[in-house]
Motif scaffolding. Structure first.
Motif, PDB file in Angstrom:
ATOM      1  N   UNK A  74      -6.604   3.591 -23.405  1.00 39.01           N
ATOM      2  CA  UNK A  74      -7.563   4.517 -22.777  1.00 39.01           C
ATOM      3  C   UNK A  74      -8.578   3.706 -22.250  1.00 39.01           C
ATOM      4  N   UNK A  75      -8.744   3.977 -20.888  1.00 39.39           N
ATOM      5  CA  UNK A  75      -9.887   3.436 -20.291  1.00 39.39           C
ATOM      6  C   UNK A  75     -10.955   4.691 -19.810  1.00 39.39           C
ATOM      7  N   UNK A  76     -12.137   4.224 -19.948  1.00 43.02           N
ATOM      8  CA  UNK A  76     -13.403   5.219 -19.619  1.00 43.02           C
ATOM      9  C   UNK A  76     -14.015   4.438 -18.722  1.00 43.02           C
ATOM     10  N   UNK A  77     -14.240   4.970 -17.577  1.00 44.13           N
ATOM     11  CA  UNK A  77     -15.188   4.272 -16.358  1.00 44.13           C
ATOM     12  C   UNK A  77     -16.502   4.572 -16.676  1.00 44.13           C
ATOM     13  N   UNK A  78     -17.435   4.066 -15.975  1.00 43.36           N
ATOM     14  CA  UNK A  78     -18.939   4.608 -16.056  1.00 43.36           C
ATOM     15  C   UNK A  78     -19.091   6.142 -15.418  1.00 43.36           C
ATOM     16  N   UNK A  79     -18.475   6.398 -14.512  1.00 46.01           N
ATOM     17  CA  UNK A  79     -18.413   7.658 -14.208  1.00 46.01           C
ATOM     18  C   UNK A  79     -17.969   9.051 -15.148  1.00 46.01           C
ATOM     19  N   UNK A  80     -17.470   8.392 -16.288  1.00 46.65           N
ATOM     20  CA  UNK A  80     -17.130   9.477 -17.305  1.00 46.65           C
ATOM     21  C   UNK A  80     -18.233   9.231 -18.461  1.00 46.65           C
ATOM     22  N   UNK A  81     -19.217   8.574 -18.286  1.00 46.04           N
ATOM     23  CA  UNK A  81     -20.166   8.346 -19.510  1.00 46.04           C
ATOM     24  C   UNK A  81     -21.638   8.660 -19.018  1.00 46.04           C
ATOM     25  N   UNK A  82     -22.098   9.643 -19.862  1.00 42.33           N
ATOM     26  CA  UNK A  82     -23.426  10.200 -19.559  1.00 42.33           C
ATOM     27  C   UNK A  82     -23.898  10.441 -20.981  1.00 42.33           C
TER      28      UNK A  82
END
Length: 361
Positions: A74-82
């Protein structure tokens, strides 16, 4: 998925210990709303394993351990973190901070890793109070020193199947005098969006774990200012020489101090026979801001050292001024004849009243 606590507290009250209450992990993804961006009605791709909280001087550090529940990477990008955080914060020990005030901050990791909330607005730095929220994210297979890195930016995070990572929130009290030592107290309502999941939490940051004092003390003098021939505690001592230009004086680097505290200054000195003039010690206190440095005249002293020919211990009680942020210490030989030597050893400035401060007013 929902993550909540049952403990509640009051932001305007200082208490000892960190009572985090009982943690409850709810596994239903349907608990999230459409606005949360969660995977409604679907298995959670990422779950929250545990939360931990600690006090770091005048700041709070909240760690969320997460785990990849998918059978693939699983890769989570900064755009998906708030991150969104809100709470009423105060500290009854600090002048002007006793009344709870709202602090609300939001971080979009793709744009920035920190955000500030005004707690007490003011035109000048000494009167202003803010809460700064910082975000850092990393996987457990990253370098072991990842936890120590400052949250300057958020990079994409990669989690193998079943692997865990960490989402770290740091709440810092931004105040010229009190910020390094007195955390802002009060519950924070937190929402963390990580990929397709949004985790909700109520974090009871309302109990001060300890009274914070500066971690830094005075460093050792440079090698060329130390003399191994005379000392109280080996292997050497600070050496002043009136006949050598630049060596008749030594000032320790300014060190941070906790405002309003009582401290004990101790040191040993040895004045050589034949020294002409005065041997002196001086302590000064300052209020440092981002734009100025002001001497606090009531917080210092300048004293002559008079015993010659033997090691003598000096012990003085020092009351740190209510607005002081740093203290400076220097030793000197004032000799018109440029004749004399002095040695100084075991210099220390230690707090006296940590226990009394921990109990509050």
């Amino acid at each position: 998925m929902r993550f909540s606590t049952q403990s509640r507290g009051r932001g305007g009250r200082i208490r000892s210990g960190l009572g985090l209450g009982t943690l409850i992990l709810a596994t239903a993804a349907g608990a999230a709303t459409a606005d949360d961006g969660a995977s409604i009605g679907q298995p959670n791709r990422v779950t929250l394993v545990r939360r931990s909280v600690r006090q770091d001087q005048g700041a709070w550090v909240v760690d969320y351990q997460i785990r990849n529940e998918t059978p693939t990477g699983l890769i989570v990008t900064p755009a998906e973190i708030e991150v969104r955080s809100e709470g009423w914060v105060s500290n009854s020990r600090v002048a002007g901070h006793a009344v709870p005030r709202r602090a609300a901050v939001a971080i979009k990791a793709a744009e920035k890793a920190t955000a500030d909330a005004d707690v007490i607005p003011a035109a000048d730095d000494p009167g202003r109070c803010r809460e700064r929220l910082s975000l850092a994210v990393w996987s457990d297979d990253q370098a072991p020193d990842a936890a120590a890195r400052p949250a300057e930016a958020v990079a994409p995070i990669s989690l193998a199947p079943g692997a865990t990572g960490l989402v770290r929130l740091r709440y810092a009290h931004q105040h010229v005098v009190h910020g390094d030592y007195d955390p802002l107290l009060g519950e924070r309502t937190v929402a963390v969006r990580f990929g397709q999941e949004t985790f909700h939490d109520v974090v009871p940051l309302d109990r001060e774990a300890r009274v914070a004092y500066p971690k830094a003390g005075w460093p050792e003098a440079p090698d060329d200012r130390r003399d191994p021939r005379h000392f109280v505690s080996g292997p050497d001592s600070l050496h002043l020489e009136a006949h050598v230009p630049g060596r008749q004086y030594y000032r320790f680097p300014d060190r941070p101090v906790r405002y309003g505290s009582r401290m004990r200054l101790t040191f040993w000195y040895l004045i050589a026979y034949g020294t002409v003039g005065e041997s002196r010690v001086r302590l000064a206190q300052y209020k440092d801001t981002p734009t100025s440095c002001r001497v606090l005249p009531g917080g210092g002293f300048d004293q002559e050292l008079t015993v010659v020919g033997r090691w003598t211990k000096v012990e003085k009680l020092v009351r740190i001024e209510a607005e002081a942020t740093t203290a400076a210490l220097d030793f000197r030989i004032s000799s018109d004849a440029n004749l004399g030597e002095m040695w100084i050893d075991d210099v220390a400035l230690d707090p006296l009243d940590a226990e009394a401060l921990a109990q509050g007013p």
